[in-house]
Design a protein around this motif. Structure first.
Motif, PDB file in Angstrom:
ATOM      1  N   LYS A   1      -1.138   2.341   3.996  1.00 23.01           N
ATOM      2  CA  LYS A   1      -1.172   1.032   3.318  1.00 23.01           C
ATOM      3  C   LYS A   1      -0.702   1.216   1.885  1.00 23.01           C
ATOM      4  O   LYS A   1      -1.121   2.162   1.224  1.00 23.01           O
ATOM      5  CB  LYS A   1      -2.628   0.579   3.211  1.00 23.01           C
ATOM      6  CG  LYS A   1      -3.152  -0.307   4.251  1.00 23.01           C
ATOM      7  CD  LYS A   1      -4.491  -0.843   3.725  1.00 23.01           C
ATOM      8  CE  LYS A   1      -5.581  -0.741   4.741  1.00 23.01           C
ATOM      9  NZ  LYS A   1      -6.896  -1.135   4.211  1.00 23.01           N
TER      10      LYS A   1
ATOM     11  N   LYS B   1      -0.709  -9.921  -2.638  1.00 25.28           N
ATOM     12  CA  LYS B   1      -0.559  -8.521  -3.057  1.00 25.28           C
ATOM     13  C   LYS B   1      -0.983  -8.344  -4.515  1.00 25.28           C
ATOM     14  O   LYS B   1      -1.624  -7.360  -4.877  1.00 25.28           O
ATOM     15  CB  LYS B   1       0.894  -8.079  -2.910  1.00 25.28           C
ATOM     16  CG  LYS B   1       1.251  -7.660  -1.489  1.00 25.28           C
ATOM     17  CD  LYS B   1       2.679  -7.212  -1.461  1.00 25.28           C
ATOM     18  CE  LYS B   1       3.101  -6.767  -0.085  1.00 25.28           C
ATOM     19  NZ  LYS B   1       4.510  -6.388  -0.064  1.00 25.28           N
TER      20      LYS B   1
ATOM     21  N   PHE C   1      -6.469  -7.986   2.690  1.00 22.72           N
ATOM     22  CA  PHE C   1      -5.460  -7.256   3.457  1.00 22.72           C
ATOM     23  C   PHE C   1      -5.154  -7.969   4.773  1.00 22.72           C
ATOM     24  O   PHE C   1      -4.020  -7.882   5.277  1.00 22.72           O
ATOM     25  CB  PHE C   1      -5.896  -5.805   3.713  1.00 22.72           C
ATOM     26  CG  PHE C   1      -4.828  -5.020   4.411  1.00 22.72           C
ATOM     27  CD1 PHE C   1      -3.656  -4.671   3.738  1.00 22.72           C
ATOM     28  CD2 PHE C   1      -4.945  -4.676   5.748  1.00 22.72           C
ATOM     29  CE1 PHE C   1      -2.637  -3.993   4.385  1.00 22.72           C
ATOM     30  CE2 PHE C   1      -3.931  -3.997   6.401  1.00 22.72           C
ATOM     31  CZ  PHE C   1      -2.775  -3.656   5.714  1.00 22.72           C
TER      32      PHE C   1
ATOM     33  N   ASP D   1       1.394  -1.201  -1.594  1.00 22.49           N
ATOM     34  CA  ASP D   1       1.900  -2.520  -1.994  1.00 22.49           C
ATOM     35  C   ASP D   1       3.124  -2.911  -1.178  1.00 22.49           C
ATOM     36  O   ASP D   1       3.370  -4.083  -0.922  1.00 22.49           O
ATOM     37  CB  ASP D   1       2.263  -2.497  -3.487  1.00 22.49           C
ATOM     38  CG  ASP D   1       1.025  -2.380  -4.347  1.00 22.49           C
ATOM     39  OD1 ASP D   1      -0.067  -2.643  -3.827  1.00 22.49           O
ATOM     40  OD2 ASP D   1       1.156  -2.005  -5.520  1.00 22.49           O
ATOM     41  N   ASP D   2       3.894  -1.921  -0.802  1.00 19.77           N
ATOM     42  CA  ASP D   2       5.140  -2.190  -0.095  1.00 19.77           C
ATOM     43  C   ASP D   2       4.990  -1.801   1.379  1.00 19.77           C
ATOM     44  O   ASP D   2       5.549  -0.792   1.838  1.00 19.77           O
ATOM     45  CB  ASP D   2       6.255  -1.386  -0.757  1.00 19.77           C
ATOM     46  CG  ASP D   2       7.612  -2.004  -0.473  1.00 19.77           C
ATOM     47  OD1 ASP D   2       7.644  -3.168  -0.059  1.00 19.77           O
ATOM     48  OD2 ASP D   2       8.622  -1.305  -0.659  1.00 19.77           O
TER      49      ASP D   2
ATOM     50  N   VAL E   1      -2.391 -10.230   3.846  1.00 22.77           N
ATOM     51  CA  VAL E   1      -1.153  -9.458   3.615  1.00 22.77           C
ATOM     52  C   VAL E   1      -0.535  -9.056   4.953  1.00 22.77           C
ATOM     53  O   VAL E   1       0.663  -9.247   5.182  1.00 22.77           O
ATOM     54  CB  VAL E   1      -1.457  -8.190   2.758  1.00 22.77           C
ATOM     55  CG1 VAL E   1      -0.260  -7.261   2.705  1.00 22.77           C
ATOM     56  CG2 VAL E   1      -1.879  -8.583   1.355  1.00 22.77           C
TER      57      VAL E   1
ATOM     58  N   SER F   1       3.272 -12.346  -1.802  1.00 19.86           N
ATOM     59  CA  SER F   1       3.423 -11.815  -3.159  1.00 19.86           C
ATOM     60  C   SER F   1       2.146 -12.061  -3.976  1.00 19.86           C
ATOM     61  O   SER F   1       1.648 -11.145  -4.654  1.00 19.86           O
ATOM     62  CB  SER F   1       4.630 -12.495  -3.812  1.00 19.86           C
ATOM     63  OG  SER F   1       4.591 -12.317  -5.173  1.00 19.86           O
TER      64      SER F   1
ATOM     65  N   GLN G   1      -4.646  -8.531  -4.682  1.00 20.82           N
ATOM     66  CA  GLN G   1      -5.170  -7.282  -4.115  1.00 20.82           C
ATOM     67  C   GLN G   1      -5.079  -6.143  -5.151  1.00 20.82           C
ATOM     68  O   GLN G   1      -6.029  -5.374  -5.329  1.00 20.82           O
ATOM     69  CB  GLN G   1      -4.341  -6.934  -2.882  1.00 20.82           C
ATOM     70  CG  GLN G   1      -5.048  -6.001  -1.921  1.00 20.82           C
ATOM     71  CD  GLN G   1      -4.151  -5.627  -0.764  1.00 20.82           C
ATOM     72  OE1 GLN G   1      -2.933  -5.780  -0.807  1.00 20.82           O
ATOM     73  NE2 GLN G   1      -4.747  -5.124   0.292  1.00 20.82           N
ATOM     74  N   LYS G   2      -3.922  -6.125  -5.831  1.00 16.86           N
ATOM     75  CA  LYS G   2      -3.711  -5.088  -6.854  1.00 16.86           C
ATOM     76  C   LYS G   2      -4.727  -5.256  -7.998  1.00 16.86           C
ATOM     77  O   LYS G   2      -5.336  -4.278  -8.449  1.00 16.86           O
ATOM     78  CB  LYS G   2      -2.285  -5.228  -7.392  1.00 16.86           C
ATOM     79  CG  LYS G   2      -1.812  -4.027  -8.171  1.00 16.86           C
ATOM     80  CD  LYS G   2      -0.384  -4.245  -8.608  1.00 16.86           C
ATOM     81  CE  LYS G   2       0.035  -3.212  -9.633  1.00 16.86           C
ATOM     82  NZ  LYS G   2       1.359  -3.479 -10.160  1.00 16.86           N
TER      83      LYS G   2
END
Lengths: 196, 145
Positions: free
Chosen positions: B116, A62, B14, B118-119, B17, A59, A65-66
């Motif tokens: 790719k 992410k 990434f 966010d989800d 992630v 979380s 990253q956002k």
């Protein structure tokens, strides 16, 4: 993967006394013996803790990253604005250069117009001088002719010529003296007028 | 579960992630991540001509545009498929879903295209469910959007 009793006990001891649990993919390959409910429970706790921490990290990652993507987008926007600004600055500089060039051209035109005006004024003055000189010449010639005619008339009619003779002589002398000056002035005016 | 995965992507974040998502979804136990297609090419070059029996990754995820690399993901797929023996499940993982690029990847021998976002977890889960079909080459090319 089976874990021997010593390792199993050490792992359980670490968990009970120091709350240190196994984590990572190793948990997916370790298995407990059937019936060893204590170790089965330990592995479940480890897996759940590992999963929770990974979910948390995922979380956060992410989110970072956002934010990074947003920052990159903003940076691109800023770069684009900077390029636009630079282009506008270049255009303004070019416009300034053009304006300077136009001003120079206008100043040159103004100077030329002033020169032309001066020339026209001089030309008019020369024309006026020419007219005056011509009139003066005609007056002198008229007086000369008139005096000559009077002198000739006096000689022909045998009248007294003493006064008119000296007058004619003086007049002729003046006429000859001034004629060269007048002719010189006329030629000078003519030369100046032709040149302009 | 996939034995080993190689991820080729220039974005370090990434990598994290992807690693966490794979771990949470129990997709693989072994994941290696590289930052450039040149590094991946070097590894495959070592494995293929010199040591063809070397254990290579079972599945390769390649980013489409890998910044700092001499060639893009599609070219890497083409190289792996044609120059290095086509011995793994290989596909693109990218934030783009441009049809033109998808067609190019398919032509280069990609088996899937995973978008790719966010989800990413639901798509990885779907991919995991379809994986056996990719392994035995029975699944057609698929785009996970």
């Amino acid at each position: 993967m089976d874990v021997n009793k010593i390792c199993r006990d050490e792992l359980l001891k670490l968990a009970n006394e120091k709350r240190i649990y196994l984590e990572g993919n190793i948990l997916k390959v370790i298995s407990a013996n059937d019936g060893d409910s204590e170790f089965i429970e330990y592995l479940n706790i480890c897996k759940n803790r590992d999963k929770d921490s990974r979910i948390k990290r995922l979380s956060v990652t992410k989110q970072v990253q956002k934010q990074n993507k947003e920052l990159v987008a903003k940076q691109k926007e800023t770069d684009s604005l900077m390029i636009e600004l630079q282009n506008a600055l270049d255009s303004a500089q070019k416009a300034e250069e053009e304006a300077n060039k136009l001003r120079e051209v206008a100043e040159k035109s103004k100077d030329k117009a002033l020169e032309d005006l001066d020339l026209i004024q001089k030309k008019s003055q020369f024309k006026l001088i020419g007219t005056i000189v011509r009139v003066a010449l005609f007056v002198i010639l008229g007086v000369g002719i008139l005096t000559t005619v009077m002198y000739a008339f006096a000689i022909v009619t045998d009248k007294e010529t003493q006064i008119i003779g000296s007058t004619w002589s003086n007049m002729f002398g003046i006429l000859l003296t001034n004629a060269f000056s007048i002719v010189g002035t006329i030629m000078g005016v003519k030369y100046a007028s032709d040149k302009e | 579960m996939i034995n080993s995965i190689l991820l080729v992507d220039d974005e370090d974040l990434f990598h994290l992630v992807f690693e966490d998502a794979c771990s949470i979804l129990d997709i693989t136990l072994s994941l290696e991540a590289l930052n450039s297609s040149d590094e991946a090419d070097k590894k495959f070059k070592q494995w293929f001509p010199d040591d063809p029996n070397h254990e290579r990754p079972e599945c390769v995820f390649v980013d489409l545009n890998i910044i700092g690399s001499s060639f893009d993901g599609i070219e890497l797929i083409r190289k792996i498929n044609s120059d290095y023996g086509n011995g793994c499940v290989i596909g693109i993982i990218s934030s783009s879903d441009d049809n033109k690029e998808i067609e190019k990847a398919k032509a280069a021998g990609a088996q899937f295209w995973l978008v790719k976002s966010d989800d990413i977890e639901p798509r990885l889960e779907q991919f995991r469910n379809d994986y056996d079909g990719y392994l035995d080459k029975s699944n057609p090319f698929k785009v996970y959007k």
